[in-house]
Design an enzyme around this catalytic site. Sequence first.
Site, mmCIF file in Angstrom:
data_model
loop_
_atom_site.group_PDB
_atom_site.id
_atom_site.type_symbol
_atom_site.label_atom_id
_atom_site.label_comp_id
_atom_site.label_asym_id
_atom_site.label_seq_id
_atom_site.Cartn_x
_atom_site.Cartn_y
_atom_site.Cartn_z
ATOM 1 N N THR A 263 117.762 34.803 47.342
ATOM 2 C CA THR A 263 116.455 35.426 47.204
ATOM 3 C C THR A 263 115.546 34.540 46.361
ATOM 4 O O THR A 263 115.921 33.418 45.966
ATOM 5 C CB THR A 263 116.591 36.851 46.617
ATOM 6 O OG1 THR A 263 115.329 37.520 46.719
ATOM 7 C CG2 THR A 263 117.066 36.825 45.176
ATOM 8 N N LYS B 154 115.005 30.298 48.245
ATOM 9 C CA LYS B 154 115.202 30.319 49.695
ATOM 10 C C LYS B 154 114.886 28.987 50.371
ATOM 11 O O LYS B 154 115.470 28.673 51.412
ATOM 12 C CB LYS B 154 114.364 31.434 50.331
ATOM 13 C CG LYS B 154 114.847 32.831 49.999
ATOM 14 C CD LYS B 154 114.054 33.869 50.777
ATOM 15 C CE LYS B 154 114.562 35.262 50.492
ATOM 16 N NZ LYS B 154 113.883 36.286 51.319
ATOM 17 N N ASP C 138 116.166 37.643 57.559
ATOM 18 C CA ASP C 138 115.004 38.432 57.158
ATOM 19 C C ASP C 138 114.154 38.860 58.350
ATOM 20 O O ASP C 138 113.801 40.036 58.486
ATOM 21 C CB ASP C 138 114.131 37.644 56.183
ATOM 22 C CG ASP C 138 114.661 37.659 54.755
ATOM 23 O OD1 ASP C 138 115.402 38.595 54.403
ATOM 24 O OD2 ASP C 138 114.315 36.741 53.993
ATOM 25 N N GLY D 111 99.869 37.354 53.025
ATOM 26 C CA GLY D 111 100.802 36.471 52.340
ATOM 27 C C GLY D 111 101.222 35.329 53.241
ATOM 28 O O GLY D 111 101.116 35.414 54.474
ATOM 29 N N ALA D 112 101.713 34.258 52.617
ATOM 30 C CA ALA D 112 102.137 33.081 53.381
ATOM 31 C C ALA D 112 103.411 32.478 52.802
ATOM 32 O O ALA D 112 103.691 31.296 53.018
ATOM 33 C CB ALA D 112 101.018 32.038 53.414
ATOM 34 N N GLY D 113 104.190 33.278 52.066
ATOM 35 C CA GLY D 113 105.432 32.800 51.483
ATOM 36 C C GLY D 113 106.610 32.918 52.434
ATOM 37 O O GLY D 113 106.446 33.035 53.656
ATOM 38 N N ALA E 161 108.822 35.334 53.042
ATOM 39 C CA ALA E 161 108.907 36.548 53.844
ATOM 40 C C ALA E 161 107.900 36.518 54.979
ATOM 41 O O ALA E 161 108.199 36.921 56.115
ATOM 42 C CB ALA E 161 108.692 37.771 52.964
ATOM 43 N N TYR F 199 109.848 47.925 48.808
ATOM 44 C CA TYR F 199 110.631 49.151 48.936
ATOM 45 C C TYR F 199 110.752 49.919 47.618
ATOM 46 O O TYR F 199 111.365 50.984 47.578
ATOM 47 C CB TYR F 199 112.026 48.854 49.494
ATOM 48 C CG TYR F 199 112.882 47.926 48.672
ATOM 49 C CD1 TYR F 199 113.631 48.402 47.607
ATOM 50 C CD2 TYR F 199 112.946 46.569 48.973
ATOM 51 C CE1 TYR F 199 114.419 47.549 46.844
ATOM 52 C CE2 TYR F 199 113.730 45.709 48.216
ATOM 53 C CZ TYR F 199 114.461 46.206 47.161
ATOM 54 O OH TYR F 199 115.240 45.358 46.405
#
Length: 283
Positions: free
Chosen positions: A67, A71, A107, A132-134, A136, A226
């Site tokens: 995580t 990653k 993922d 976002g652009a990471g 995930a 979550y």
Amino acid sequence: MKLDAVTEKTGLIGHPVAHSKSPEMMNEAFRREGLPWVYFAFDVASEELGRAVAGLKSLGFRGWNVTIPHKVAVMEHLDEVEESAREIGAVNTVIHRNGRLIGTNTDGAGYLESLVRETGFDVKGRRVVILGAGGAARAVGYTLARAGAEQIGIVNRTEKKAQDLADHLRRWTRADGISPGEADTAIREADLLVQTTSVGMHPHPEGCPVDPASLHKDLLVSDLIYHPRQTRLLQEAKTRGARVHSGLGMLLHQGALAFERWTGRQAPVERMGEVLEQVLGES
């Protein structure tokens, strides 16, 4: 659970990891299937990553999850990276097989499995906006593009990162980097909004990454957070008649896919979900 010299070891590496609910979920999965396996969580600083990977391999770990923030960096310490993980540009699961470390990424597939199971949403031909652009966002964007999304817009504070991800996704679909100032217009025209940033996560649940006025009744709003289950974004979406989808399912299904890659058995998904509901209810 009996722990002895023949117990098979798996785990999680990241920084931090104290908040992770994966150990409860995965250890219950092993118990339910009668497997003499155990799952640990290790807080590993970035400068220790190479030594940690070598140590896990030397100690005979069968595999581990990865995580934030490792990653991407973990890839240089592996013997092989599967094609999907290379395309995503990140690894979240390592498999130790025949003395080799193999990196994969569950993922994106876990996200899509959750989305379809929980909402019935068919991404084919749909317009998607990703916040976002990471790592995930890359996993979700790659998976949605391969699943047939008609158009994907990437919104990120650093516009170059948004454009870089959009450029990558154009191999499979129409994709554009979108400036934060143009996000409202894109969301009003979208079928699916996917929130991949940390905005709204505990302990700052008051955060909302978009102007709520841009949310509409024809939109499915999916937040990968979550904890809390119902972020402010999801609450705002519900008040405007939009359908909502929380991040718990992605956590569940990416873990189930890792379990299956390590053990060769079908994961007890229903029981794993029950455990997550329980531990999150207690936190």
